[in-house]
Design a protein around this motif. Sequence first.
Motif, mmCIF file in Angstrom:
data_model
loop_
_atom_site.group_PDB
_atom_site.id
_atom_site.type_symbol
_atom_site.label_atom_id
_atom_site.label_comp_id
_atom_site.label_asym_id
_atom_site.label_seq_id
_atom_site.Cartn_x
_atom_site.Cartn_y
_atom_site.Cartn_z
ATOM 1 N N THR A 2 0.835 -1.199 0.000
ATOM 2 C CA THR A 2 0.000 0.000 0.000
ATOM 3 C C THR A 2 0.873 1.254 0.000
ATOM 4 O O THR A 2 1.878 1.317 0.698
ATOM 5 N N VAL A 3 0.469 2.233 -0.799
ATOM 6 C CA VAL A 3 1.127 3.540 -0.820
ATOM 7 C C VAL A 3 0.342 4.425 0.148
ATOM 8 O O VAL A 3 -0.824 4.727 -0.085
ATOM 9 N N GLY A 4 1.002 4.824 1.234
ATOM 10 C CA GLY A 4 0.329 5.594 2.272
ATOM 11 C C GLY A 4 0.274 7.074 1.984
ATOM 12 O O GLY A 4 1.034 7.601 1.162
ATOM 13 N N GLU A 5 -0.633 7.751 2.659
ATOM 14 C CA GLU A 5 -0.773 9.207 2.654
ATOM 15 C C GLU A 5 -1.183 9.801 1.309
ATOM 16 O O GLU A 5 -1.001 11.000 1.083
ATOM 17 N N LEU A 6 -1.745 8.993 0.412
ATOM 18 C CA LEU A 6 -2.214 9.532 -0.873
ATOM 19 C C LEU A 6 -3.384 10.485 -0.638
ATOM 20 O O LEU A 6 -4.270 10.205 0.166
ATOM 21 N N GLY A 23 -2.645 6.161 -21.170
ATOM 22 C CA GLY A 23 -2.705 7.276 -20.248
ATOM 23 C C GLY A 23 -1.627 7.286 -19.186
ATOM 24 O O GLY A 23 -0.659 6.523 -19.220
ATOM 25 N N SER A 24 -1.836 8.185 -18.253
ATOM 26 C CA SER A 24 -0.916 8.333 -17.130
ATOM 27 C C SER A 24 -1.725 8.759 -15.915
ATOM 28 O O SER A 24 -2.901 9.105 -16.029
ATOM 29 N N SER A 25 -1.078 8.717 -14.774
ATOM 30 C CA SER A 25 -1.726 9.142 -13.550
ATOM 31 C C SER A 25 -0.704 9.901 -12.720
ATOM 32 O O SER A 25 0.407 9.422 -12.508
ATOM 33 N N ALA A 26 -1.061 11.089 -12.287
ATOM 34 C CA ALA A 26 -0.174 11.918 -11.472
ATOM 35 C C ALA A 26 -0.630 11.819 -10.017
ATOM 36 O O ALA A 26 -1.499 12.557 -9.579
ATOM 37 N N LEU A 27 -0.060 10.890 -9.293
ATOM 38 C CA LEU A 27 -0.437 10.649 -7.904
ATOM 39 C C LEU A 27 0.174 11.710 -7.001
ATOM 40 O O LEU A 27 1.265 12.211 -7.272
ATOM 41 N N SER A 28 -0.511 12.038 -5.897
ATOM 42 C CA SER A 28 0.058 12.990 -4.948
ATOM 43 C C SER A 28 -0.390 12.650 -3.538
ATOM 44 O O SER A 28 -1.410 11.988 -3.334
ATOM 45 N N GLY A 44 5.401 1.784 0.449
ATOM 46 C CA GLY A 44 4.870 2.011 -0.898
ATOM 47 C C GLY A 44 5.534 3.193 -1.572
ATOM 48 O O GLY A 44 5.896 3.142 -2.756
ATOM 49 N N GLN A 45 5.726 4.285 -0.823
ATOM 50 C CA GLN A 45 6.413 5.451 -1.376
ATOM 51 C C GLN A 45 7.870 5.112 -1.693
ATOM 52 O O GLN A 45 8.415 5.578 -2.695
ATOM 53 N N THR A 46 8.487 4.283 -0.873
ATOM 54 C CA THR A 46 9.875 3.865 -1.118
ATOM 55 C C THR A 46 9.988 3.106 -2.438
ATOM 56 O O THR A 46 10.920 3.321 -3.216
ATOM 57 N N ILE A 47 9.018 2.246 -2.743
ATOM 58 C CA ILE A 47 9.003 1.519 -4.017
ATOM 59 C C ILE A 47 8.877 2.510 -5.169
ATOM 60 O O ILE A 47 9.556 2.392 -6.194
ATOM 61 N N MET A 48 8.022 3.517 -5.000
ATOM 62 C CA MET A 48 7.828 4.506 -6.056
ATOM 63 C C MET A 48 9.095 5.331 -6.284
ATOM 64 O O MET A 48 9.464 5.606 -7.424
ATOM 65 N N ILE A 49 9.778 5.719 -5.210
ATOM 66 C CA ILE A 49 11.029 6.466 -5.343
ATOM 67 C C ILE A 49 12.058 5.637 -6.087
ATOM 68 O O ILE A 49 12.723 6.116 -7.008
ATOM 69 N N SER A 58 4.863 17.402 0.750
ATOM 70 C CA SER A 58 4.125 16.459 -0.090
ATOM 71 C C SER A 58 4.985 15.894 -1.209
ATOM 72 O O SER A 58 6.127 16.300 -1.403
ATOM 73 N N PHE A 59 4.390 14.968 -1.961
ATOM 74 C CA PHE A 59 5.050 14.409 -3.134
ATOM 75 C C PHE A 59 4.063 14.384 -4.285
ATOM 76 O O PHE A 59 2.842 14.408 -4.097
ATOM 77 N N SER A 60 4.621 14.334 -5.477
ATOM 78 C CA SER A 60 3.826 14.044 -6.671
ATOM 79 C C SER A 60 4.635 13.042 -7.484
ATOM 80 O O SER A 60 5.866 13.068 -7.479
#
Length: 151
Positions: A33-37, A70-75, A84-89, A134-136
């Motif tokens: 799970t990607v937290g804090e979305l 398409g694409s998705s700009a998550l934030s 989850g954020q670590t995997i994305m980084i 925050s992050f995007s």
Amino acid sequence: MTAQTSQGVVLAISANTPATTDAAGFGALTYTTVGELTDIPEYGAETTVVTHDPLASGTTQKYKGQTNNGSSALSGALDADDAGQTIMISGAEGANKLLTHSVKITLPDGAIHYYFGKIFSFKTSVGSANAIISFSSTFEIDSVVVRVAAP
């Protein structure tokens, strides 16, 4: 099905791609799970309109051209301890330009949307004095969105 709010939506990520691009293939993967979305904007395929304007008929004919999934700009709020954020980084900063990740979005009613693609960015925003750090992250989708109905 009735309308639902976004509250309770969970996005999870896998560093793998499915053996088959269907519910069974995506369902066999392990997700984190990607937290804090705070925002998952629109995602899904869009096909280019190709037109042909024959002189004799005077009517534009329309055809389907290339499809872009398409694409998705998550934030969300940055959390250095979130797996989850670590995997994305790692996906955004990794040297492997072919690295593909799978995404699982679970809606409040239990329906699931799956897709896979590449993470092209993970940016941090500090903002002003009264802001949350925050992050995007931009996720370019390379597959169709596989939709699994609510149980």
